[in-house]
Structure formats: structure tokens, C-alpha cells
Design an enzyme around this catalytic site. Sequence first.
Site, short mmCIF file in Angstrom:
data_model
loop_
_atom_site.label_atom_id
_atom_site.label_comp_id
_atom_site.label_asym_id
_atom_site.label_seq_id
_atom_site.Cartn_x
_atom_site.Cartn_y
_atom_site.Cartn_z
N TYR A 157 0.83 -1.21 0.00
CA TYR A 157 0.00 0.00 0.00
C TYR A 157 0.86 1.26 0.00
CZ TYR A 157 -3.01 3.69 1.88
OH TYR A 157 -3.67 4.87 2.08
N LYS A 161 1.26 3.91 -3.10
CA LYS A 161 0.82 5.29 -2.90
C LYS A 161 1.98 6.26 -3.11
CE LYS A 161 -2.69 6.68 -1.50
NZ LYS A 161 -3.88 7.21 -2.20
#
Length: 374
Positions: A157, A161
Site C-alpha cells: 500500500y 501510494k
Amino acid sequence: MSLKGDVCVVTGAGGFLGRRLVKLLLEEEKMAEIRLLDKHVEPQLLQTLEDCRGDTKLSVFEGDIRDGDFLRKTCRGASIVFHIASIIDVIEAVEYREIYGVNVKGTQLLLEACVQENVVSFIYTSTIEVMGPNPQGEPIVNGTEDTVYHCALKFSYSKTKREAEERTLQAHGEMLQNGGRLATCALRPMYIYGEGCRFLLGHMGDGIGNRDVLFRMSRPEALVNPVYVGNVAVAHLQAARSLKDPRKRNTVGGKFYFVSDDTPPVSYSDFNHAVMAPLGFNIQEKLVLPLSLLYVICFFLEMVCMMLRPLKRIVPPMNQQLLTMLNTPFSFSYQKAKTDLGYAPRYTWEEARRRTTEWLASQLPQQRAKRRAR
């Protein structure tokens, strides 16, 4: 600088932050149109927005963020994109290909659609987790955009990102099809809480299963500064106003900003208790097990799951990096956002906590019923 008359796209509009931003835009700006982009937008969301819609047109675009043709159609005629949609995953439950496709490729396709359809402003919702904490658990206290921090990101994640944020900022100044220039910026909110936060519901459900005692997974001294969802929405609005303002466009464009508010620094576990204590919840005084032992358990769980992966994908509920995140002091200032964007928290800690607790209270009977049904 007003956004009156603009057409904007909000990706992830049906989600926790997205719907809050759409409501704020309707209440504060007389925009020509707001386009709600998501995989699925619940009809009741549009009903709740009807009272504050005014003359603004609300359009729903349901589709896949990885579909370039769909994105170009959505962006056609728009002037602003708020890109909130992403897959959030801190237990590595999602395959890397899937999370990379949505978080990175989806962002890149959206940027390309903006260039092709002459969208002039792009605000990307990043996260504090693109900064860390690093696997060594090195703390940051009241950090700023200039803070130097060496970090090899572990979560899929946070990696995706971070790459999506970098692509967004690199796209600042890119020439549009009509000869104009794209302006971009990124916002890095802290852990976002408030009405609709699914993580708080999960912690409350676990507490109900533990006889209304919340589990402690964070040391009290591991201070972080969560941010209320209403204040994050305000920061997005201020970013859009700044990118539209010719006097601020070059100052803000191509930069990232931390978004926090005046929520007192507290550990993640103690924050859960702060908003749930009025509902009768207590919290464990100490970690469920010594921190060093928790790391050993997480290590062995990860090894076992890795060995079993060719046969079956099993995701442990806790991993070493999540344990590090929960136990590392990690807080940041919003002063640069205040100076450059004109951002100021609209909701005090007292009001944010009251609103959050009232919402949790409304969910409590359903959560108890779910636990009894198990």
C-alpha cells in the site's frame, strides 16, 4: 479563489472521504457540476446530497479506474480532479498486481486523461504512510515537509501510494492538448477518523467480542496525530482554490502537504478508547503480549503463510510492519498547508470527537447484533 462554475471529478466519491468532500463542495461552492466516480455509488448517497445540491448538477460515473476510455469520458469538460480512490491495505490481503493496478496505473491513466481532456487542476490524496515509519521504527515528532527520513517502505500500500504521488507531482506543468498547463499537488493526511470510518467499527467490534474491553496494540508513548475527516475535506477544497489562483498556482503546484489538525497526540489504541469511552468501553492497560514477543509471533506467522502460499493464500491479522506502525511515534505539523493553502482546521478536537462518538453510538446496536449472531 472561488470554484464557482467549475466542473470537477471526485474519484472514490462513494467512500469515507469522498462523500464528505462532495458534500462540502455542494455547501460551499456554486459549481456547475460534480461528477462522482466510483466502482459503485449508492443511490441513497445522492438522496442525502439533494438538500444541499442547489443548482449544481450531480452526475454518477460508475466504472474502473484502470479503464482509460472511461476516465477520458469522465474528465471531458472538467477543470478539476480530486483523486481520492485507492485500495487501502495494511495486512497485505490484496495481491500486489491488483493494488498496483488501481493505485499506480489508475493514477497514471487518470493523469493522462487530464492531459488529453484539458483538465487544469489535479489534487491527489496521498497518505502519511508514504513517509513511513521505517522498519527500524525511527520516530518523527511534529515533522514537516522538509523532514529528512530514510525509509525503505514495506507495505505494498505505502509503496504504491508513494509511486502514485511521485507520478502526480512529476506531472505538474505538463502541457495539455489545448496548450495550457496541468497543475498538480498532493495531500498527505494522517490517519483519518470520523463518521463512516470502517477501521473504528472494526476496533469496536473486537472490543464487543472482548466484553467491551478494547485491545491494546499500541504503547501509550507511541504518539501519532489522527485527523478528522471533515478537516481533510477542507484541506482538499483549499488545495483546489490555491491551484486555481494564479498567484498561488506555481507556489503550490508540484508540492505535497501534510494534513493534520488539533487532535491531541495519542497512540492509536488510546485514540480508539478516547472516542469509545463514552459508550462504556474500557481498554487493556498493557499490550496483549510484550512487544518483542509480538514481533516473534508475527515473524513466524509470516513465514508459515509464505510457505503455504503456493497451496493457499492465508493473510495473518497482524504483521511486523503493522506492529511497527502501531508502536512508533509519528506526528506531523500542518503549518505549511496553513501558509501555502490557507488551510485551517474547521472542526475542533472536541467537536470532532463528539461527532465521531455519536456516529459510533448509532452503529453500536448493529455491531452487538453481529457479534451475537456469530
